[in-house]
Design a protein around this motif. Structure first.
Motif, mmCIF file in Angstrom:
data_model
loop_
_atom_site.group_PDB
_atom_site.id
_atom_site.type_symbol
_atom_site.label_atom_id
_atom_site.label_comp_id
_atom_site.label_asym_id
_atom_site.label_seq_id
_atom_site.Cartn_x
_atom_site.Cartn_y
_atom_site.Cartn_z
ATOM 1 N N TYR A 59 0.824 -1.206 0.000
ATOM 2 C CA TYR A 59 0.000 0.000 0.000
ATOM 3 C C TYR A 59 0.864 1.264 0.000
ATOM 4 O O TYR A 59 0.587 2.212 -0.734
ATOM 5 C CB TYR A 59 -0.941 0.000 1.210
ATOM 6 N N LYS A 60 1.910 1.273 0.819
ATOM 7 C CA LYS A 60 2.795 2.448 0.865
ATOM 8 C C LYS A 60 3.484 2.660 -0.474
ATOM 9 O O LYS A 60 3.641 3.799 -0.917
ATOM 10 C CB LYS A 60 3.820 2.286 1.995
ATOM 11 N N SER A 65 3.571 5.813 -5.723
ATOM 12 C CA SER A 65 3.645 5.684 -7.181
ATOM 13 C C SER A 65 2.872 6.819 -7.856
ATOM 14 O O SER A 65 2.000 7.441 -7.246
ATOM 15 C CB SER A 65 3.080 4.333 -7.623
ATOM 16 N N PRO A 66 3.177 7.112 -9.135
ATOM 17 C CA PRO A 66 2.440 8.157 -9.846
ATOM 18 C C PRO A 66 0.935 7.875 -9.911
ATOM 19 O O PRO A 66 0.123 8.785 -9.776
ATOM 20 C CB PRO A 66 3.047 8.140 -11.252
ATOM 21 N N GLU A 67 0.561 6.604 -10.101
ATOM 22 C CA GLU A 67 -0.858 6.256 -10.157
ATOM 23 C C GLU A 67 -1.530 6.521 -8.815
ATOM 24 O O GLU A 67 -2.633 7.069 -8.755
ATOM 25 C CB GLU A 67 -1.023 4.789 -10.540
ATOM 26 N N LEU A 72 -5.040 9.826 -5.173
ATOM 27 C CA LEU A 72 -5.157 10.601 -3.936
ATOM 28 C C LEU A 72 -5.428 12.074 -4.219
ATOM 29 O O LEU A 72 -6.179 12.728 -3.492
ATOM 30 C CB LEU A 72 -3.901 10.426 -3.090
ATOM 31 N N ALA A 73 -4.828 12.618 -5.285
ATOM 32 C CA ALA A 73 -5.075 14.015 -5.664
ATOM 33 C C ALA A 73 -6.525 14.192 -6.108
ATOM 34 O O ALA A 73 -7.170 15.203 -5.794
ATOM 35 C CB ALA A 73 -4.124 14.447 -6.771
ATOM 36 N N GLY A 74 -7.053 13.218 -6.857
ATOM 37 C CA GLY A 74 -8.452 13.273 -7.273
ATOM 38 C C GLY A 74 -9.393 13.240 -6.085
ATOM 39 O O GLY A 74 -10.391 13.960 -6.050
#
Length: 179
Positions: A59-60, A65-67, A72-74
């Motif tokens: 998970y970390k 990762s970029p994906e 998370l940004a979304g």
């Protein structure tokens, strides 16, 4: 005459014994203690322990990762709308979820230029209205939660309220029996 009275009293005794026994079972389950919520330090210790497991490490890595950062940004982009339970304008981009998803019924939608999975927990009576959605339909969504999972390349919005052309097509029914 005595036989008739005994025949009437015997079922009464049996039924009252069953009711009493059932009452004892119900009382026994309510006497069990509920676990106390963990303190902040205990929670932190449990989190660190989980992060050391293979699932926590994976998970970390996904988060870094970029994906993972994109997902998370979304999720962060609509957090204000989620916490205030305000309207979000969306456009339906797909009527099916990504292959291999196990989220139940849902659609893909674009909110503020970001694609999201919008999942629903409809009752049978609400399914027909949700199935009437088409690609490029403009809808209004309200939600109480947004989540993410390494398995999915999109944030997951739990649809609580959906409106199309100023008509409510879905409203999540409150849970029965409490929260």
């Amino acid at each position: 005459m005595k036989k008739v009275i005994y025949a009437l009293i015997l079922p009464l005794v049996v039924v009252s014994g069953l009711v009493f026994a059932n009452h004892e079972i119900k009382n026994d389950t309510s006497k069990r203690s509920t676990p106390k919520p963990l303190s902040a330090a205990e929670r932190e210790a449990e989190l660190k322990k989980w992060e050391a497991t293979p699932a926590g490490i994976k998970y970390k890595e996904w988060k870094a990762s970029p994906e993972g950062k994109k997902v998370l940004a979304g999720a962060a982009k609509i957090r204000k709308h989620i916490s205030a339970f305000t309207n979000m304008e969306a456009v339906v981009t797909s009527l099916s979820l990504p292959p291999g998803s196990r989220l139940g019924f849902g659609v893909m939608a674009r909110i503020d230029g970001v694609d999201y999975i919008v999942k629903f927990e409809p009752e049978k009576s609400q399914l027909e209205q949700l199935r009437s959605l088409k690609v490029n339909d403009k809808i209004i969504i309200r939600s109480h939660s947004v989540s993410h999972a390494p398995k999915y390349s999109y944030p997951i919005v739990s649809g609580d309220y959906v409106e199309r052309d100023s008509k409510i097509i879905y409203k999540r029914a409150p849970r029965k029996g409490g929260c």
